[in-house]
Design an enzyme around this catalytic site. Structure first.
Site, PDB file in Angstrom:
ATOM      1  N   GLY A  10       0.817  -1.204   0.000  1.00  0.00           N
ATOM      2  CA  GLY A  10       0.000   0.000   0.000  1.00  0.00           C
ATOM      3  C   GLY A  10       0.854   1.258   0.000  1.00  0.00           C
ATOM      4  O   GLY A  10       1.765   1.400   0.819  1.00  0.00           O
ATOM      5  N   GLY A  12      -0.339   4.416   0.386  1.00  0.00           N
ATOM      6  CA  GLY A  12      -1.129   5.535   0.913  1.00  0.00           C
ATOM      7  C   GLY A  12      -0.258   6.337   1.869  1.00  0.00           C
ATOM      8  O   GLY A  12       0.970   6.268   1.820  1.00  0.00           O
ATOM      9  N   ALA A  14       0.273   5.979   5.140  1.00  0.00           N
ATOM     10  CA  ALA A  14       1.073   5.182   6.080  1.00  0.00           C
ATOM     11  C   ALA A  14       2.220   4.475   5.352  1.00  0.00           C
ATOM     12  O   ALA A  14       3.372   4.530   5.792  1.00  0.00           O
ATOM     13  CB  ALA A  14       0.176   4.165   6.787  1.00  0.00           C
ATOM     14  N   GLU A 167     -17.762  17.104   4.356  1.00  0.00           N
ATOM     15  CA  GLU A 167     -16.802  17.782   3.472  1.00  0.00           C
ATOM     16  C   GLU A 167     -17.326  17.772   2.031  1.00  0.00           C
ATOM     17  O   GLU A 167     -17.141  18.723   1.279  1.00  0.00           O
ATOM     18  CB  GLU A 167     -15.428  17.107   3.571  1.00  0.00           C
ATOM     19  CG  GLU A 167     -14.805  17.331   4.948  1.00  0.00           C
ATOM     20  CD  GLU A 167     -13.299  17.118   5.002  1.00  0.00           C
ATOM     21  OE1 GLU A 167     -12.813  16.177   4.367  1.00  0.00           O
ATOM     22  OE2 GLU A 167     -12.621  17.898   5.698  1.00  0.00           O
ATOM     23  N   GLN A 317      -3.556  11.931   9.350  1.00  0.00           N
ATOM     24  CA  GLN A 317      -2.483  12.396  10.245  1.00  0.00           C
ATOM     25  C   GLN A 317      -1.980  11.262  11.133  1.00  0.00           C
ATOM     26  O   GLN A 317      -0.782  11.117  11.371  1.00  0.00           O
ATOM     27  CB  GLN A 317      -3.004  13.530  11.119  1.00  0.00           C
ATOM     28  CG  GLN A 317      -3.259  14.799  10.337  1.00  0.00           C
ATOM     29  CD  GLN A 317      -3.752  15.893  11.248  1.00  0.00           C
ATOM     30  OE1 GLN A 317      -2.999  16.419  12.049  1.00  0.00           O
ATOM     31  NE2 GLN A 317      -5.022  16.222  11.153  1.00  0.00           N
TER      32      GLN A 317
HETATM   33  P1  NAD Z   1     -17.579   8.210   9.638  1.00  0.00           P
HETATM   34  O1  NAD Z   1     -17.657   6.916  10.341  1.00  0.00           O
HETATM   35  O2  NAD Z   1     -16.767   9.299  10.206  1.00  0.00           O
HETATM   36  O3  NAD Z   1     -19.067   8.800   9.436  1.00  0.00           O
HETATM   37  C1  NAD Z   1     -20.123   8.020   8.957  1.00  0.00           C
HETATM   38  C2  NAD Z   1     -21.451   8.659   9.364  1.00  0.00           C
HETATM   39  O4  NAD Z   1     -22.483   7.872   8.776  1.00  0.00           O
HETATM   40  C3  NAD Z   1     -21.687   8.673  10.872  1.00  0.00           C
HETATM   41  O5  NAD Z   1     -22.022   9.981  11.270  1.00  0.00           O
HETATM   42  C4  NAD Z   1     -22.840   7.693  11.072  1.00  0.00           C
HETATM   43  O6  NAD Z   1     -23.737   8.088  12.083  1.00  0.00           O
HETATM   44  C5  NAD Z   1     -23.535   7.718   9.709  1.00  0.00           C
HETATM   45  N1  NAD Z   1     -24.263   6.478   9.409  1.00  0.00           N
HETATM   46  C6  NAD Z   1     -23.794   5.198   9.505  1.00  0.00           C
HETATM   47  N2  NAD Z   1     -24.773   4.335   9.131  1.00  0.00           N
HETATM   48  C7  NAD Z   1     -25.861   5.068   8.791  1.00  0.00           C
HETATM   49  C8  NAD Z   1     -27.171   4.769   8.347  1.00  0.00           C
HETATM   50  N3  NAD Z   1     -27.593   3.520   8.131  1.00  0.00           N
HETATM   51  N4  NAD Z   1     -28.022   5.781   8.102  1.00  0.00           N
HETATM   52  C9  NAD Z   1     -27.641   7.063   8.262  1.00  0.00           C
HETATM   53  N5  NAD Z   1     -26.422   7.417   8.709  1.00  0.00           N
HETATM   54  C10 NAD Z   1     -25.543   6.440   8.967  1.00  0.00           C
HETATM   55  O7  NAD Z   1     -17.128   7.839   8.138  1.00  0.00           O
HETATM   56  P2  NAD Z   1     -16.485   8.755   6.998  1.00  0.00           P
HETATM   57  O8  NAD Z   1     -17.056  10.115   7.019  1.00  0.00           O
HETATM   58  O9  NAD Z   1     -16.592   7.947   5.772  1.00  0.00           O
HETATM   59  O10 NAD Z   1     -14.964   8.831   7.414  1.00  0.00           O
HETATM   60  C11 NAD Z   1     -14.183   7.640   7.489  1.00  0.00           C
HETATM   61  C12 NAD Z   1     -12.945   7.874   8.328  1.00  0.00           C
HETATM   62  O11 NAD Z   1     -12.076   8.793   7.687  1.00  0.00           O
HETATM   63  C13 NAD Z   1     -13.277   8.445   9.685  1.00  0.00           C
HETATM   64  O12 NAD Z   1     -12.461   7.841  10.651  1.00  0.00           O
HETATM   65  C14 NAD Z   1     -12.950   9.900   9.542  1.00  0.00           C
HETATM   66  O13 NAD Z   1     -12.546  10.479  10.775  1.00  0.00           O
HETATM   67  C15 NAD Z   1     -11.818   9.884   8.527  1.00  0.00           C
HETATM   68  N6  NAD Z   1     -11.819  11.137   7.737  1.00  0.00           N
HETATM   69  C16 NAD Z   1     -11.175  12.220   8.273  1.00  0.00           C
HETATM   70  C17 NAD Z   1     -11.167  13.422   7.579  1.00  0.00           C
HETATM   71  C18 NAD Z   1     -10.453  14.619   8.164  1.00  0.00           C
HETATM   72  O14 NAD Z   1      -9.694  14.469   9.124  1.00  0.00           O
HETATM   73  N7  NAD Z   1     -10.701  15.828   7.640  1.00  0.00           N
HETATM   74  C19 NAD Z   1     -11.830  13.529   6.356  1.00  0.00           C
HETATM   75  C20 NAD Z   1     -12.497  12.405   5.832  1.00  0.00           C
HETATM   76  C21 NAD Z   1     -12.488  11.211   6.565  1.00  0.00           C
END
Ligand code: NAD
Length: 404
Positions: A10, A12, A14, A167, A317
Site C-alpha cells: 500500500g 497511501g 502510512a 466535506e 495524520q
Molecule cells: P464516519 O464513520 O466518520 O461517518 C459516517 C457517518 O455515517 C456517521 O455519522 C454515522 O452516524 C452515519 N451512518 C452510519 N450508518 C448510517 C445509516 N444507516 N443511516 C444514516 N447514517 C448512517 O465515516 P467517513 O465520514 O466515511 O470517514 C471515514 C474515516 O475517515 C473516519 O475515521 C474519519 O474520521 C476519517 N476522515 C477524516 C477526515 C479529516 O480528518 N478531515 C476527512 C475524511 C475522513
C-alpha cells in the site's frame, strides 16, 4: 551478507511515510513496495474530486517519484492474500513475494453495513476512480435534465454526515452555480441533502462548531438532517426512519452518494487475520499480535489510545505517524534494539465546508472556524504532501490560496 527483505503493501499515507523513513535510515535492506495503482492519492481529498472542485490529477502523484532505485522495487499489482506463517504475500499476476519484515498499509473501503440496495444503487467514494465516477454521474444527470426535465436529476442525497459526507456537501454547495449552468436552471434549483442516523453531528467537535457547520451549509442551500437512519436504498430513492418519531421517510434523488463509514481492506479478511471491520487490533508497537515481524498500520489497524480507552480514529495524520513508528521499529529490531510505542498527539482536526470555510479544533483545544480553519486545513494538506512526497510534490499539488 543477504539484505533484509522488507515488503510494504500500500502506497497511501502510512505506506509511503514508512517507505520514506526506511529509504533514508535503514541499512542493507531490499524494499518491495506494492500498490494496485501507479500513483499515490490524497484520500482526504476525494470529496473535492467527487464535487468537481479539482481534477484527479491535483490529488495524485506518481509513486515512482518517491521510489529510490537500488533500494526499492515498486510493483504495480493487486495484493490478494498474506500468509504470515509462510512469510509470503500473494500478488495478482506475479510470483509470491517473500519477506523478513512486512508493513501492511492497504487502506480502507466504503462500508455499507449490509444495507439493502446500498451497493447497487448508491455511489461509493473508495478511491480516485469512484470519486470521479460520482462527479460524472451527477453531471450526466444535470445534462439529461435539459431535455427530460426530471426534477430528481437536480437532487443529490448524501448518505452519512461524518467527515466525508460533510466535506462533500460543503464542496458541492460551493459549486451550485456551476451545476445549475450545466442543467440550465438557477442555483436554488439544485437540491443538496445529507442525512445521518445519529442525533448529533461530528461528535469529535464541540456542538457549537457542528451547529455552525449546519448553519453555514444551510445558508448555501444545503440541508443536513440528523436522526435519519437509512434502512434501504432503491433506484433513485433512499428509505430512512426518523429515529425520533419512527416515521418512514423517502428521499428521492438522481445521485445517491454513500458515506456512512469505512472498513479496512478486504485482504485482511481474505488472509484469515482476526479483525473487526478489517481493522486489526495491533500491539502498542504496531505489530500484529501473532507475528512480531508484521506491522499493520493506517486504516487496516486499530490501536488503543490509553488515555481515552478507545482505539484512535482512522485519519491521515494518524496514518503518517504510524508509518514513521513502524519503520523506526523495524530498524530498531534489525539492530537488536527495543522499539517505541505508538503515541499520537493531535495538532488539530479540521473538517472543511468548501474551499473557504471549515471548522476545527487545535491540539490545545482552541476552536477555529471560517477562513482561519480552512487555511489550517490547507496547511495540514500541504504538510502531508511534504511528508510523503517531499518538497516537489508539495509545491506541485499543495494548496497555497490561504487568504480569501
Ligand atoms: P464516519 O464513520 O466518520 O461517518 C459516517 C457517518 O455515517 C456517521 O455519522 C454515522 O452516524 C452515519 N451512518 C452510519 N450508518 C448510517 C445509516 N444507516 N443511516 C444514516 N447514517 C448512517 O465515516 P467517513 O465520514 O466515511 O470517514 C471515514 C474515516 O475517515 C473516519 O475515521 C474519519 O474520521 C476519517 N476522515 C477524516 C477526515 C479529516 O480528518 N478531515 C476527512 C475524511 C475522513
Amino acid at each position: 551478507m543477504a539484505k533484509t527483505k522488507i515488503g510494504i503493501l500500500g502506497a497511501g499515507y502510512a505506506g509511503l511515510l514508512a517507505l520514506k523513513v526506511l529509504q533514508s535510515k535503514a541499512k542493507d535492506v531490499e524494499i518491495t513496495l506494492i500498490d494496485r495503482n501507479s500513483y499515490h492519492n490524497e484520500a482526504t481529498d476525494y470529496h473535492e474530486v467527487a464535487a468537481g472542485s479539482v481534477n484527479a490529477d491535483k490529488i495524485t502523484y506518481q509513486i515512482s517519484d518517491v521510489v529510490k532505485p537500488g533500494i526499492t522495487n515498486f510493483i504495480q499489482a493487486t495484493v490478494t492474500k498474506i500468509d504470515k506463517e509462510a512469510k509470503t504475500v500473494e500478488i495478482e499476476g506475479h510470483e509470491p513475494m517473500t519477506f523478513d519484515y512486512l508493513i501492511v498499509a492497504l487502506g480502507f473501503r466504503s462500508e455499507t453495513f449490509g444495507i439493502k440496495g446500498a451497493t447497487e444503487f448508491a455511489l461509493p467514494m473508495d478511491d480516485v476512480e469512484s470519486s470521479e465516477a460520482v462527479y460524472k454521474h451527477f453531471i450526466a444527470k444535470l445534462e439529461d435534465y435539459r431535455t427530460s426535465k426530471n426534477p430528481d436529476n437536480l437532487k443529490v442525497l448524501i448518505a452519512g454526515a461524518g467527515f466525508t459526507g460533510m466535506e462533500l456537501i460543503g464542496a458541492m454547495a460551493e459549486n451550485k452555480a456551476k451545476y445549475a449552468k450545466i442543467a440550465g436552471v438557477t442555483p436554488d434549483d439544485i437540491e443538496l441533502t445529507c442525512i445521518d442516523a445519529a442525533p448529533s453531528l461530528l461528535p469529535m467537535f464541540p456542538s457549537d462548531l457542528a451547529d455552525y457547520a449546519v448553519k453555514r451549509l444551510a445558508k448555501r442551500g444545503a440541508k443536513v438532517f440528523t436522526s435519519r437512519g437509512i434502512n434501504e436504498v432503491k433506484d433513485g430513492v433512499v428509505v430512512a426512519k426518523n429515529m425520533e418519531t419512527n416515521e418512514i421517510i423517502e428521499f428521492s434523488a438522481g445521485t445517491i452518494i454513500w458515506t456512512t463509514g469505512v472498513s479496512g481492506s478486504d485482504v485482511i479478511a481474505n488472509s484469515g487475520i482476526e479483525a473487526r471491520r478489517n481493522r486489526v487490533m495491533v500491539t502498542s508497537q504496531l505489530k500484529d499480535p501473532e507475528n512480531d515481524k508484521v506491522y499493520i498500520i493506517g486504516d487496516v489497524a486499530a490501536v488503543m489510545d490509553a488515555e481515552s480507552g478507545r482505539p484512535y480514529p482512522t485519519t491521515a495524520q494518524i496514518a503518517l505517524v504510524m508509518g514513521h513508528v513502524a519503520a523506526m521499529n523495524i530498524i530498531a529490531d534489525m539492530n537488536g534494539q527495543e522499539g517505541e510505542d505508538f503515541k499520537y498527539v493531535s495538532q488539530g482536526t479540521v473538517c472543511s465546508l468548501g474551499n473557504t470555510d471549515a471548522i476545527g479544533v487545535l491540539g490545545n483545544g482552541t476552536k477555529v472556524k471560517g477562513y482561519v480553519a480552512s487555511a489550517l486545513k490547507k496547511i495540514i494538506m500541504n504538510k502531508s504532501l511534504w511528508e510523503t512526497g517531499g518538497v516537489k510534490e508539495m509545491l506541485a499539488k499543495g494548496r497555497f490560496d490561504l487568504y480569501h
